[in-house]
Design a protein around this motif. Structure first.
Motif, PDB file in Angstrom:
ATOM      1  N   GLN A 127       0.850  -1.188   0.000  1.00 28.22           N
ATOM      2  CA  GLN A 127       0.000   0.000   0.000  1.00 28.22           C
ATOM      3  C   GLN A 127       0.880   1.229   0.000  1.00 28.22           C
ATOM      4  O   GLN A 127       1.827   1.317   0.784  1.00 28.22           O
ATOM      5  CB  GLN A 127      -0.839  -0.020   1.270  1.00 28.22           C
ATOM      6  N   ASN A 181       0.224   4.540   0.691  1.00 27.85           N
ATOM      7  CA  ASN A 181       0.068   5.478   1.807  1.00 27.85           C
ATOM      8  C   ASN A 181       0.647   6.854   1.538  1.00 27.85           C
ATOM      9  O   ASN A 181       1.183   7.497   2.435  1.00 27.85           O
ATOM     10  CB  ASN A 181       0.754   4.922   3.067  1.00 27.85           C
ATOM     11  N   PRO A 205       6.692   3.348  -0.024  1.00 24.46           N
ATOM     12  CA  PRO A 205       5.432   3.868   0.514  1.00 24.46           C
ATOM     13  C   PRO A 205       5.690   5.058   1.446  1.00 24.46           C
ATOM     14  O   PRO A 205       6.791   5.212   1.977  1.00 24.46           O
ATOM     15  CB  PRO A 205       4.870   2.691   1.303  1.00 24.46           C
ATOM     16  N   PHE A 206       4.674   5.885   1.609  1.00 24.89           N
ATOM     17  CA  PHE A 206       4.668   7.025   2.540  1.00 24.89           C
ATOM     18  C   PHE A 206       5.438   8.245   2.031  1.00 24.89           C
ATOM     19  O   PHE A 206       5.076   9.372   2.325  1.00 24.89           O
ATOM     20  CB  PHE A 206       5.230   6.659   3.929  1.00 24.89           C
TER      21      PHE A 206
END
Ligand code: SF4
Ligand code: SF4
Lengths: 585, 339
Positions: A14, A16, A169-170
């Motif tokens: 994911q 994110n 991610p992030f």
């Protein structure tokens, strides 16, 4: 349209990224103090150029590069140097590193900035300017950029790859940089292009950042450049330098080679941006864009001064009460940052963690040989084989199965149904191999010393024997002389004795030489007998790998046996290097 | 934070999930089985499962391993179900228990437990039982007898005599025996024409059970739980040799389709040769493993003394796994075209 290539493996965690994309980049307020580590790039540790009590200006050089693979460090704002001392570093081990502590005076007063037109300068001086401005790879690997800007003499430079993939991610700092400051990024790429003179410039951006792609395309057009801006499929680790090079050019750079050997070089977009600021505005690297996200009320990107303490920085995002730690970097390759460490050039993202965001890991099960890890490995290794061998401490085998090609991207651990921390095993194996190599070197040195001592003792023994023999010969001659009739003695002894004396030293000299030769021969034979079967001999390429892995391991916080903490390089929080700056996806 | 090493983000995956999906994939085949033989198969599945869990728990306790973690991983259940599905449906309960005990205690735990067993436990159980109890392992119910569930239950429990009802042969056996008795006067096509035994394309009824396994297997492949290499290799091996002999002498050899849907072929292709623990791990290795197992299974079932050859073929191949893996290591990133 350019043909894209695929790299095998990879995963799709994911992303994110949305939470931190909501607001534009903001400039972080001046912190109460700044802790600027002198060692912030791969390579040497810059020498401090200031002393406690000195007043410094914003942008003033406080650490000078101590070699070609080294990069300068600057005061992020004006103020007073409180101390030059060891301070906890942005490094999982929390080992201290020599840092300059500055108390800002609040005036933020710049040094005299001198913009230059780099086109009028020799490439050599441009590279020196970049080094002295502290331009390093901001993708996370912090390799000094100037050292990557010399084209290979033998291989034509075909492609310059610019990494705006940002696959972890992030993290969104590169995304926002491209959206908001595409113009300067493109101008920075222009500098790299002019120094390397590649046939093509390819800018790779993951296709989950359409705004960034559009902004970069517009900027490229507006500046009349012929760079190609390419949206690449979103798949971790598409932003690993080797993976992006593969996707855009079809070339695969093995661990044993540098990308320039294949006519490619790769830079991060943020690096290009800082290069432009350094050359065209005379502003050294004293700040960077950092994503603050995760378990915070206000996730967003900040332009932060290098050296800002973590605690002051995270306060900007208002961490939620259940926050239980901070990651530096992404969740795939990042590490938990010591709370009193400062932000550094390698800090692209800070993620506030919580038990819900990163739940405790499920217990480790035995490997069921399902092969998921092998399917996910972007370097097409067989992680479970490496794991078996690392566990069994069969390090020779781990090398046969290419452990040094592992970039520690974490894809294998990510997919493993048995929840085996594979990357941890690989780091362990790498550090063991490296430690053994050092031990072997130390043993070799000791052996040489031992052999020399043996040789010396033999020589001394031989010399002693010689002396004794000489004395005996002299005595015998004397006796002979005495035995002669007194009548002859008057004339004969005078003639004879010197002759005997002359003969004795000559004999002794020869005997001594022979004895030394014999001792050396013995030593040689002993040495040959003692020579271990060369199972652990490494090729120069592997040795280079080991050195690089060492740097990475220090970044990873794995203490290296044989290198006690506190030595000059052990406390250096070197970032990972796999031969190029953007080794980290 | 409670975590120490990257990556901090993990895919939602576990051994339990993998095993659960394998069990799910067996359901279509089991459904066809129930339709063909009756719900007695549920009883057999339950007996095998209970025995497997008990044996697993005992061994874990003896080996001082965390019970909850490993009992819940589902691997013992997969073994148990495969055993129940490969044994004759009306085998006495204790035969199943013996098989399961052998699989879990000897083939799995004595070799080190989950992930360590070089041999496929279910196939070990089958091989051991068919060698030790050849008669019981060959008693397949004749179809269309219409035994009630209670009658079946009595047979399994050993309360009713093991009667004529069980003298039916598997289609594979039927061909073998007929050819032997006929001594050349009988040809396979006319045998296969007997729909009462041989159904539409393989064995009456059994062909649909096999089709159920095929369906479940394809689903597993779609989910990425099994790779295509081992099943494709197995089917290719079987079809290759069956097809060649059939083309050469159609009177003496059944067609490949018959072989594919008879005996343990489909179950073997998708649920046995795909066992990751005892199988090959490299893509090429998996194909070679499957191919060789398919060829061997055919040779054993047609020319050997046992009704089916899948179990022995797989066990033989299990021995070769380290060798095959060693010689089929794929080239790594950046080293293709180099040695
Ligand atoms: S993913 Fe995990 S369990 Fe599967 S083969 Fe790799 S290490 Fe073993
Ligand atoms: S961490 Fe190493 S072994 Fe694991 S997937 Fe990445 S490159 Fe492959």
């Amino acid at each position: 349209m350019l043909q894209l290539f695929k790299f095998r493996g990879g995963v799709k965690p994911q992303t994110n990224k949305t939470p931190s994309l909501g607001e534009p980049i903001a400039v972080a307020p001046l912190p109460t103090r700044l802790i600027v580590p002198l060692h912030q790039s791969i390579g040497g540790t810059p020498d401090p150029l200031i002393a406690p009590g000195d007043r410094v200006l914003k942008g003033q050089r406080i650490g000078g590069a101590d070699g070609w693979i080294s990069s300068a460090v600057h005061a992020p704002t004006s103020g007073t140097v409180l101390a030059v001392e060891e301070h906890v570093a942005a490094h999982p081990s929390g080992l201290p590193t020599l840092s300059v502590i500055i108390e800002p005076d609040g005036r933020d007063e710049w040094i005299a900035r001198t913009p230059v037109d780099y086109r009028s300068l020799a490439p050599e001086s441009v590279r020196e300017m970049l080094r002295d401005a502290g331009v390093v790879g901001l993708g996370g690997a912090v390799f000094p950029s100037h050292a990557k800007l010399t084209a290979s003499k033998t291989v034509p430079m075909e492609e310059l790859v610019i990494n705006g993939a940002e696959c972890e991610p992030f993290i969104t700092c590169d995304d926002l940089l491209m959206r908001e400051r595409a113009d300067e990024v493109v101008r920075g790429i222009g500098i790299f292009r002019d120094l390397l003179r590649p046939q093509r410039v390819l800018i790779g951006i993951e296709d989950n950042k359409p705004e960034a792609v559009a902004a970069m395309k517009t900027a490229v057009q507006a500046l009349g450049e012929n760079f190609e801006v390419i949206a690449v499929p979103t798949r971790y680790p598409a932003g690993g330098a080797k993976q992006l090079i593969r996707v855009l050019t079809g070339k695969e750079v093995p661990a044993a080679k540098r990308s320039t050997d294949l006519g490619v070089q790769c830079f991060n977009v943020a690096t290009a941006y800082t290069a432009w600021r350094a050359i065209a505005h005379g502003e050294p690297v004293i700040s960077r864009i950092v994503t603050l996200t995760g378990n915070v009320e206000r996730p967003r990107n900040w332009e932060v001064l290098i050296g800002t303490p973590l605690a002051e920085f995270v306060a900007l995002g208002q961490p939620k009460p259940d926050t239980n730690g901070y990651l530096m970097g992404g969740p795939m390759m990042g590490f938990e940052m010591p709370s009193d460490a400062p932000l550094v050039k390698a800090t692209n993202c800070i993620i506030a963690g919580s038990p819900t965001l990163f739940p405790p890991k499920a217990p480790e099960m035995p490997c069921i040989r399902c092969g998921e890890c092998a399917k996910a490995c972007p370097h097409e290794l067989q992680p479970f084989e490496l794991y078996w061998f690392a566990r069994a401490k069969n390090f020779g085998k781990t090398q046969e199965y290419h452990i040094f090609d592992c970039i520690e991207c974490g894809c294998c651990s990510y997919v493993c149904p048995s929840r085996i921390p594979l990357v941890q095993y690989f780091r362990f194996a790498k550090s063991e191999i490296w430690a053994r190599e050092r031990e072997k070197k130390a043993a070799d040195t000791a052996k040489t010393r031992f052999e020399f001592r043996n040789f010396r003792e033999e020589r001394e023994k031989a010399e002693k024997a010689e002396r004794l023999a000489k004395a005996a010969a002299a005595k015998a001659a004397e006796k002979k002389a005495e035995a002669k009739p007194a009548a002859e003695a008057a004339a004969g002894a005078l003639a004879d004795a010197p002759a005997a004396q002359a003969a004795a030293p000559t004999d002794a000299e020869a005997a001594k030489k022979a004895a030394i030769a014999a001792a050396m021969e013995r030593a040689r034979q002993q040495r040959e007998a003692a020579q271990p079967k060369n199972t652990e001999a490494l090729t120069p390429v592997q040795q280079r790998d080991i050195a690089e892995v060492d740097a990475r391991r220090r970044q990873a916080g794995i203490e290296t046996p044989g290198e006690p903490s506190g030595t000059a390089d052990a406390n250096a929080p070197a970032a990972p290097a796999a031969g190029s700056e953007e080794a980290r996806p | 934070m409670d975590f120490t090493t990257p990556p901090y983000l993990l895919k939602n995956a576990s051994v339990q999930r993998v095993m659960l999906q394998v069990l799910l994939a067996l359901l279509p085949g089991i459904a066809a089985y129930v339709w063909l033989i009756g719900p007695i198969i549920f009883v057999q599945l339950a007996i095998a499962s209970l025995a497997a869990l008990a044996a697993e728990a005992l061994m874990l306790k003896l080996r001082d391993k965390p019970l909850g973690l490993f009992l819940g991983d589902g691997s013992a259940l997969v073994t148990a179900w495969l055993i129940a599905l490969t044994f004759p449906p009306m085998a006495p309960w204790w035969l199943l228990v013996v098989g399961v005990l052998f699989a879990i205690v000897v083939a799995k735990h004595l070799y080190g437990g989950l992930g360590q067993n070089p041999f496929n436990p279910a196939m070990v159980a089958f091989a051991v039982c068919i060698v030790s109890f050849p008669a019981l392992m060959s008693q397949w119910p004749a179809l269309g007898l219409g035994l009630s569930f209670n009658q079946q239950l009595d047979i399994v429990a050993g309360l009713a005599p093991r009667v004529d009802a069980l003298t039916g042969a598997t289609p594979l056996d039927a061909i073998k025996t007929a050819l032997k008795l006929g001594e050349g006067s009988i040809d396979v096509p006319s045998l296969l024409a007997n729909q009462n035994i041989f159904g539409n394309f393989a064995g009456r009824g059994w062909e649909w059970v096999a089709a159920g396994y095929l369906l479940g297997g394809l689903w597993l492949w779609k989910r990425g739980i099994v790779g295509w290499q081992a099943p494709a290799g197995f089917i290719a091996g079987l079809v290759l040799i069956a097809g060649a002999l059939w083309l050469w002498n159609p009177a003496q050899f059944a067609n490949p389709l018959f072989h594919l849907f008879s005996g343990g072929a489909m179950l073997g292709a998708f649920f046995i040769v795909t066992d990751p623990v005892s199988g090959c791990t490299t893509p090429k290795g998996k194909f070679i493993f499957g191919l060789a197992a398919g060829l061997l299974a055919y040779l054993i079932r047609v020319f050997g003394g046992y009704p089916d050859g899948v179990a022995f073929a797989v066990l033989l191949l299990n021995i070769c796994v380290p060798l095959i893996d060693m010689y089929t290591q794929p080239p790594i990133f950046g080293m293709k075209g180099e040695k």
